[in-house]
Design a protein around this motif. Structure first.
Motif, PDB file in Angstrom:
ATOM      1  N   UNK A   1      47.367  26.063  23.347  1.00 35.89           N
ATOM      2  CA  UNK A   1      47.681  26.368  24.662  1.00 35.89           C
ATOM      3  C   UNK A   1      49.328  26.732  24.765  1.00 35.89           C
ATOM      4  N   UNK A   2      49.458  27.465  26.138  1.00 40.95           N
ATOM      5  CA  UNK A   2      50.897  27.629  26.143  1.00 40.95           C
ATOM      6  C   UNK A   2      51.183  27.104  27.719  1.00 40.95           C
ATOM      7  N   UNK A   3      52.389  26.350  27.834  1.00 34.92           N
ATOM      8  CA  UNK A   3      52.717  26.040  29.125  1.00 34.92           C
ATOM      9  C   UNK A   3      53.220  27.127  29.781  1.00 34.92           C
ATOM     10  N   UNK A   4      53.432  27.000  31.292  1.00 38.61           N
ATOM     11  CA  UNK A   4      54.184  27.950  31.894  1.00 38.61           C
ATOM     12  C   UNK A   4      55.658  27.559  31.978  1.00 38.61           C
ATOM     13  N   UNK A   5      56.047  26.442  31.732  1.00 31.10           N
ATOM     14  CA  UNK A   5      57.678  25.935  31.433  1.00 31.10           C
ATOM     15  C   UNK A   5      58.053  26.447  30.289  1.00 31.10           C
ATOM     16  N   UNK A   6      57.115  26.865  29.329  1.00 30.89           N
ATOM     17  CA  UNK A   6      57.375  27.133  27.786  1.00 30.89           C
ATOM     18  C   UNK A   6      56.962  25.899  26.991  1.00 30.89           C
ATOM     19  N   UNK A   7      56.795  26.357  25.902  1.00 33.22           N
ATOM     20  CA  UNK A   7      56.174  25.556  24.721  1.00 33.22           C
ATOM     21  C   UNK A   7      54.759  25.496  24.466  1.00 33.22           C
ATOM     22  N   UNK A   8      54.614  25.561  23.235  1.00 35.76           N
ATOM     23  CA  UNK A   8      53.019  26.026  22.928  1.00 35.76           C
ATOM     24  C   UNK A   8      52.760  25.041  21.734  1.00 35.76           C
ATOM     25  N   UNK A   9      51.238  24.475  21.821  1.00 35.65           N
ATOM     26  CA  UNK A   9      50.965  23.592  20.848  1.00 35.65           C
ATOM     27  C   UNK A   9      49.232  23.244  21.086  1.00 35.65           C
ATOM     28  N   UNK A  10      49.003  22.434  20.242  1.00 28.57           N
ATOM     29  CA  UNK A  10      47.523  22.015  20.433  1.00 28.57           C
ATOM     30  C   UNK A  10      47.047  20.842  21.212  1.00 28.57           C
ATOM     31  N   UNK A  11      45.899  20.858  21.830  1.00 25.06           N
ATOM     32  CA  UNK A  11      45.550  19.652  22.741  1.00 25.06           C
ATOM     33  C   UNK A  11      44.165  19.794  22.448  1.00 25.06           C
ATOM     34  N   UNK A  12      43.541  18.375  22.715  1.00 22.71           N
ATOM     35  CA  UNK A  12      41.984  18.252  22.619  1.00 22.71           C
ATOM     36  C   UNK A  12      41.279  19.051  23.320  1.00 22.71           C
ATOM     37  N   UNK A  13      40.289  19.557  22.904  1.00 18.89           N
ATOM     38  CA  UNK A  13      39.565  20.519  23.492  1.00 18.89           C
ATOM     39  C   UNK A  13      38.698  19.808  24.766  1.00 18.89           C
ATOM     40  N   UNK A  14      38.473  18.587  24.172  1.00 20.08           N
ATOM     41  CA  UNK A  14      37.471  17.911  25.657  1.00 20.08           C
ATOM     42  C   UNK A  14      38.186  17.676  26.661  1.00 20.08           C
ATOM     43  N   UNK A  15      39.573  17.653  26.623  1.00 22.10           N
ATOM     44  CA  UNK A  15      40.703  17.416  27.737  1.00 22.10           C
ATOM     45  C   UNK A  15      40.658  18.844  28.590  1.00 22.10           C
ATOM     46  N   UNK A  16      40.111  19.777  28.455  1.00 18.22           N
ATOM     47  CA  UNK A  16      40.297  20.849  29.079  1.00 18.22           C
ATOM     48  C   UNK A  16      39.121  21.674  29.713  1.00 18.22           C
ATOM     49  N   UNK A  17      39.329  22.343  30.757  1.00 19.87           N
ATOM     50  CA  UNK A  17      38.158  23.003  31.342  1.00 19.87           C
ATOM     51  C   UNK A  17      38.551  24.724  31.132  1.00 19.87           C
ATOM     52  N   UNK A  18      37.739  25.283  30.216  1.00 19.21           N
ATOM     53  CA  UNK A  18      38.412  26.427  29.730  1.00 19.21           C
ATOM     54  C   UNK A  18      37.811  27.754  30.287  1.00 19.21           C
ATOM     55  N   UNK A  19      38.627  28.666  30.721  1.00 17.88           N
ATOM     56  CA  UNK A  19      38.038  30.151  31.331  1.00 17.88           C
ATOM     57  C   UNK A  19      38.423  31.400  30.553  1.00 17.88           C
ATOM     58  N   UNK A  20      37.614  31.913  29.953  1.00 17.48           N
ATOM     59  CA  UNK A  20      37.978  33.168  29.147  1.00 17.48           C
ATOM     60  C   UNK A  20      38.347  34.403  30.087  1.00 17.48           C
ATOM     61  N   UNK A  21      39.092  35.162  29.404  1.00 13.81           N
ATOM     62  CA  UNK A  21      39.378  36.412  30.040  1.00 13.81           C
ATOM     63  C   UNK A  21      38.008  37.386  30.114  1.00 13.81           C
TER      64      UNK A  21
END
Length: 604
Positions: A584-604
Motif C-alpha cells: 500500500x501507499x500512504x497519502x503522506x508518502x511512503x510505501x510498504x507492506x501491511x497484513x491483508x487481514x488488517x485491510x478492507x480492500x476495494x479494487x478499481x
C-alpha cells in the motif's frame, strides 16, 4: 342504454349474443396458441440454422478471421433474434393464452348461472299463468253449472206435477252451485291478482336485472378481449428495441469487414520468411566435359579450392524449400548461446573441396528439386516438432520463439515476486516468532530459487534461438534484395562462344566481388534485437489499482513494512499474492507492506 330496458323481450337474442362473444374469445385464444407454436418453430429453425453454420474451429485459425468474425457476429445476432422470438412466444402463451382461456371459463360459468336464473323466472311465470288458467276454467265451469242448477230449480218450481221435495232439492242444488261458482270467482280473482303481480315483477324487475348482469358480463368479456388484442402488439413492441439492436449489430458486423486487415492477417499467419529461389543457370553440354580449368565456368581460386557460383550458391541459400536440405538448429553453448561454429561466418562447407566435375553433377541434380521447390512450400506430413521450432519457416519460427520468450519472462517475473514475498514473510517470522516458523518457508524459497534458475536458462536459450531466427530472416531478406537488383543473365539460347565465356567470367568476378562486399553478420547487428526485449520489460511507474481502509492499527517495525493507523485511507499498489501481505501507499508518502487481514480492500 341497457339490455333490461330495451331488450326486455329478447331473451333468446341475448342468449345467442353472449354465446357468440364467448366463441369469439375462444377462437382468439386458439389463434394466439397457434401463433405461439409458429413463433417457437421459427425460433427453433433459426437456432438450428445458426448451429449449422457456426464454424467448427476457432476463428483465430482462419486466414480470413476478420470476415469470419463478422459472419460469426451475424450468426450470434440471428441467435439473439431467435431468442427474442422465443420471448414473444412465451409472453403470448402466458399473458394471452392462459389468462384468456381461464377468463373464458369463468365467463361461461357466469353466463350459465344468469341464464339458469332467467329460465327459472320464466318457468315460475309460466307456472303462475297455468294456475290462472286453471282457476279461470274452474270458475267458468262452476258458473255454467250454477246457472244450469238455477234453471232446473226454477223449472221444477213452476211445474205443478213436481213435488215439494224435488223443488226444495233443486233449490238447494242451485244454491250450492251458486256458492261454488262464487268461491271459484274469488279464487280466480286472487290468482289473477297474484299472476299480474308476478308478471310485473318478472318483466320490470327480475328479468331486467338478469339482462343487465349478462350485459355487464359481455362488456367485461369484450374489454378483456380488447386487452388481449393489445397484448399481441405489446409482445412485439417489447422485444422491438432488442431486435433493433440485433439488426444494428448485423450492420456493425457488415461494416467491420476490412480487406486490408484480412490481407495482413493472412501474411502474418503464413509468412515463411524464406528467400526466393535464384535463377536457374544455363548448363552447357556442347563443350567437352574435360576442358581446361581456365575455360570452365567454374573458377578455381589461388588456394586450389574450386569456387562455387550460380546454382550451387543459390542452392545453398534455397534450403527452406527442400525437404532434405533443412538445416538443424545450431548447438548451444553452456550459457545458452550459439557456438561460434554455428554462426553464419563459420567454417566453409565440406562440399567446397569437391572437384569441378562433381560440383557440375551436383548442380544438374539440383535442377529438378529447384523446379519443385514451390510444391514443397506446402510442407511435408509427419514433421517432427522440435523445441526450437526449427521445423517451422523462419518467420513463423521467429514469432513462436518470441511468444515462448514472453511466456518464460512472465513466469520468471511471477517467481521473482513470489520469492520476494516469501523473503518478506520470513523476515516477519524472524522478528515476530509468534506469527510463524521461519524454517517452514525454506522449502518454498528453495523451490522458487530452482524455478528462477531454470526459467533464466530457458530465457537465455530462447533468446539465442530468437537471435538466430532474426539473423536468418534478415539474411534471407538481404539475399532476396540482392538477387532482385542483380542484372539479368544473358539468354540461354545464345551459343557458348568466347564472348559468352568472357562475360560469364566477368559475371563470376562481379558475383565474387558482391559476395566479398556483403558485410558479415556481427554481434553488433544483434544488439537491436535484445534492445527491443529490454524495452518490452522496462517497468513503468506504478499506479494505484484500488484503495483500502485500515481496520486495525499496525506498527511496521520490520524492513519492507509500513505503519498505519486505524481508519486510515490508503492506496492499493499490489494485491495479496497468497502470502498474507499487501503493498500500500500512504497519502503522506511512503510505501510498504501491511497484513491483508488488517485491510478492507476495494479494487478499481
Amino acid at each position: 342504454m341497457d339490455w333490461g330496458t330495451e331488450l326486455w323481450d329478447q331473451f333468446e337474442v341475448i342468449e345467442r349474443h353472449t354465446q357468440w362473444g364467448l366463441d369469439l374469445l375462444d377462437r382468439y385464444v386458439k389463434f394466439v396458441k397457434e401463433r405461439t407454436e409458429v413463433e417457437q418453430a421459427y425460433a427453433k429453425q433459426l437456432r438450428s440454422l445458426v448451429k449449422k453454420y457456426l464454424p467448427k474451429r476457432p476463428v483465430k485459425d482462419d486466414p480470413e478471421s476478420n470476415q469470419q468474425q463478422s459472419f460469426v457476429q451475424i450468426l450470434q445476432e440471428v441467435n439473439d433474434f431467435a431468442g427474442q422470438r422465443e420471448l414473444v412466444a412465451e409472453n403470448l402463451s402466458v399473458r394471452v393464452c392462459l389468462d384468456l382461456a381461464k377468463y373464458s371459463q369463468e365467463m361461461k360459468q357466469e353466463r350459465k348461472m344468469h341464464l339458469q336464473e332467467g329460465r327459472r323466472a320464466q318457468q315460475q311465470l309460466e307456472s303462475g299463468f297455468k294456475q290462472l288458467e286453471n282457476s279461470k276454467r274452474k270458475f267458468e265451469r262452476d258458473c255454467r253449472e250454477a246457472e244450469k242448477a238455477a234453471q232446473t230449480a226454477e223449472r221444477l218450481d213452476q211445474d205443478i206435477n213436481a213435488t215439494k221435495a224435488d223443488v226444495e232439492k233443486a233449490k238447494q242444488q242451485a244454491h250450492l252451485r251458486s256458492h261454488m261458482a262464487e268461491e271459484s270467482k274469488n279464487e280466480y280473482a286472487a290468482q289473477l291478482q297474484r299472476f299480474n303481480r308476478d308478471q310485473a315483477h318478472f318483466y320490470f324487475s327480475q328479468m331486467p336485472q338478469i339482462f343487465d348482469k349478462l350485459q355487464d358480463m359481455d362488456e367485461r368479456r369484450a374489454t378483456h378481449l380488447g386487452a388481449g388484442y393489445g397484448l399481441l402488439s405489446e409482445a412485439e413492441l417489447q422485444v422491438l428495441p432488442i431486435i433493433a439492436k440485433c439488426l444494428e449489430g448485423m450492420k456493425v458486423a457488415a461494416a467491420a469487414v476490412d480487406t486490408k486487415n484480412d490481407s495482413q492477417v493472412l501474411i502474418e499467419l503464413h509468412k515463411s520468411g524464406f528467400a526466393r529461389p535464384g535463377d536457374v543457370e544455363f548448363e552447357d553440354f556442347s563443350q567437352p566435359m574435360n576442358r581446361a580449368p581456365s575455360d570452365s565456368s567454374l573458377g578455381t581460386p589461388s588456394d586450389g579450392r574450386p569456387e562455387l557460383r550460380g546454382p550451387a550458391r543459390s542452392r545453398a541459400k534455397r534450403w527452406p524449400f527442400g525437404k532434405k536440405n533443412k538445416p538443424r538448429p545450431p548447438p548451444l553453448s553452456p550459457l545458452g548461446g550459439p557456438l561460434p561454429s554455428a554462426l553464419p561466418n563459420g567454417p566453409p562447407s565440406p562440399r567446397s573441396g569437391l572437384d569441378p566435375l562433381a560440383i557440375l553433377s551436383e548442380i544438374s541434380k539440383s535442377v529438378k528439386p529447384r523446379l519443385a521447390s514451390f510444391r514443397s512450400l506446402r510442407g511435408s506430413r509427419g514433421t517432427v516438432v522440435t523445441e526450437d521450432f526449427s521445423h517451422l519457416p523462419p518467420e513463423q519460427r521467429r514469432k513462436r520463439l518470441q511468444q515462448q520468450l514472453e511466456e518464460r519472462n512472465r513466469e520468471l517475473q511471477k517467481e521473482v515476486d513470489q520469492r520476494e514475498a516469501l523473503k518478506k514473510m520470513k523476515d516477519v517470522y524472524e522478528k515476530t516468532p509468534q506469527m510463524g516458523d521461519p524454517a517452514s518457508l525454506e522449502p518454498q524459497i528453495a523451490e522458487t530459487l530452482n524455478n528462477i534458475e531454470r526459467l533464466k536458462l530457458e530465457v537465455q536459450k530462447y533468446e539465442a534461438w530468437l537471435a538466430e531466427a532474426e539473423s536468418r530472416v534478415l539474411s534471407n531478406r538481404g539475399d532476396s534484395l540482392s538477387r532482385h537488383t542483380r542484372p539479368p543473365d544473358p539468354p540461354a539460347s545464345a551459343p557458348p562462344d568466347s564472348s559468352s565465356s568472357s562475360s560469364s567470367s566477368n559475371r563470376e568476378s562481379q558475383d565474387n566481388k558482391e559476395s566479398s562486399e556483403e558485410p558479415p553478420l556481427e554481434e553488433g547487428q544483434d544488439t537491436p534485437i535484445y534492445t527491443e526485449f529490454d524495452e518490452d520489460f522496462e517497468e513503468e511507474p506504478a499506479s494505484p489499482i484500488g484503495h483500502c481502509v485500515a481496520i486495525y492499527h499496525f506498527e511496521g517495525s520490520s524492513e519492507g513494512t509500513i505503519s498505519m493507523a486505524e481508519g486510515e485511507d490508503l492506496s492499493l499498489m499490489e494485491e495479496d499474492k497468497g502470502d498474507g501481505w499487501t503493498r500500500v501507499r500512504r497519502k503522506q508518502g511512503g510505501e510498504g507492506y501491511v497484513p491483508t487481514s488488517y485491510l478492507r480492500v476495494t479494487l478499481n
